[in-house]
Scaffold this active site. Structure first.
Site, PDB file in Angstrom:
ATOM      1  CG  ASP A  30      15.296 -14.230  22.053  1.00  0.00           C
ATOM      2  OD1 ASP A  30      15.332 -13.336  21.193  1.00  0.00           O
ATOM      3  OD2 ASP A  30      15.209 -13.996  23.276  1.00  0.00           O
ATOM      4  CE  LYS A  87      17.888 -10.564  23.672  1.00  0.00           C
ATOM      5  NZ  LYS A  87      16.932  -9.471  23.456  1.00  0.00           N
ATOM      6  N   GLY A 256       7.671 -12.023  27.559  1.00  0.00           N
ATOM      7  CA  GLY A 256       6.643 -12.855  28.165  1.00  0.00           C
ATOM      8  C   GLY A 256       5.673 -13.494  27.195  1.00  0.00           C
TER       9      GLY A 256
END
Length: 336
Positions: A30, A87, A256
């Site tokens: 990201d 996204k 995560g």
């Protein structure tokens, strides 16, 4: 004789899945700007995911999270030579069309952003650009594949720096595939009916409110598809999964992953690659964390390498205890 892939039954699907497979064994990071994208490329990322904030900041900010500014996405596209993904909100067809027009290489219909549609995801077969979607279970994964997703990723719990939910989702999918391999066709068809029933929720709710009969196989429930067509399509995907012993598309880990060891763990559990959201640019040393996670994914079955690349990295991102999150705070529950 020149073959037109568009005319083949699964022509465009082959192209989409082929692009997704090219990312196999790699790390997708990201990024929120061109500078971060350059760091990711230098570290060895196979692709970057462009968004307005990393998931940890989206979680902290609250409110409505939307598609990133197209200008920012374009700057990232211009800054790197590796593929750029972006996204869109779940069910937000217009955001997806805008991203496709912008020229991104793949769209993530993501639960990290605020959903636009509580009933349906996007019919991804109507797009030329490939899609990746999150899944917590085999049912979610199969529904997204039936809709045309070229890549699946675990949802995990994005923005927490806590890998426990990604591990849970990978194990749930793996176990479901194990159970599927023991089933005959009749039982698998029953599973397909259960998985497909989510598409009938809108029609069922409206019919119940109007006092009408329940939804049948012949009723159109999603786009132009009848419930029966959806059941049959999902049944065929389940048969393919039983034969392959895995999903028919690449399955990445996400949600995560914060350390090289986290990334190696997910690969050991069967992931084809890893998405890293907040774990890199919320760490104390993004360039080194990025390189170390790439190395750990490439050498996930070599503990001595994972140990070596983990040395002296500095502080990982601050994590959250996912078990203390309320249901409303859990991003993974978005979607169907």
């Amino acid at each position: 004789m020149k073959i037109n892939l568009e005319e083949l039954k699964f022509g465009t699907e082959l192209i989409k899945r082929g692009f997704a497979k090219m990312q196999k064994g790699g790390v997708i990071m990201d990024v929120t700007n061109a500078e971060q994208a350059a760091i990711a490329e230098e570290a060895g990322a196979v692709a970057v995911m462009a968004l307005h904030k990393v998931p940890a900041d989206i979680r902290a900010a609250g409110g409505v999270a939307r598609m990133a500014d197209p200008k920012k996405i374009q700057e990232i596209i211009d800054a790197v030579t590796i593929p750029v993904m972006a996204k869109c909100r779940i069910g937000h067809i217009a955001e997806a069309r805008a991203l496709e027009a912008l020229g991104v290489d793949m769209i993530d219909e993501s639960e990290v952003l605020t959903p636009a549609d509580v009933f349906f995801h996007i019919d991804k077969r109507k797009f030329v650009v490939p899609f990746v979607c999150g899944a917590r279970s085999l049912g979610e994964a199969v529904r997204r594949i039936w809709e045309g997703a070229a890549m699946i990723r675990t949802k995990g719990e994005a923005g927490t720096g806590n890998v426990v939910e990604a591990v849970k989702h990978m194990r749930l999918i793996n176990r479901a595939i194990f159970e599927l391999q023991k089933m005959n066709e009749e039982r698998i068809y029953g599973v397909a009916e259960k998985y497909a029933s989510r598409y009938a929720e809108l029609a069922s709710r409206v019919r119940e409110e109007m006092g009408l009969e329940s939804v049948s196989r012949n009723d159109v429930v999603f786009e132009e598809y009848t419930l029966g067509e959806i059941i049959d399509g999902i049944y065929e995907i389940l048969l393919e999964i039983r034969e392959l012993g895995r999903l028919p598309v690449v399955n990445f880990a996400a949600g995560g992953v914060a350390t090289p060891a986290d990334a190696a763990l997910m690969m050991q559990l069967g992931a084809d690659g890893v998405f890293v959201g907040s774990g890199i640019f919320k760490s104390s040393n993004p360039p080194e964390y990025a390189k170390a996670i790439v190395e750990a994914v490439q050498h996930y079955d070599e503990p001595e390498v994972v140990a070596e690349v983990s040395k002296g990295l500095g502080e990982a991102m601050k994590g959250l205890d996912v078990f203390k999150l309320s249901e409303d705070e859990r991003l993974q529950t978005r979607g169907l």
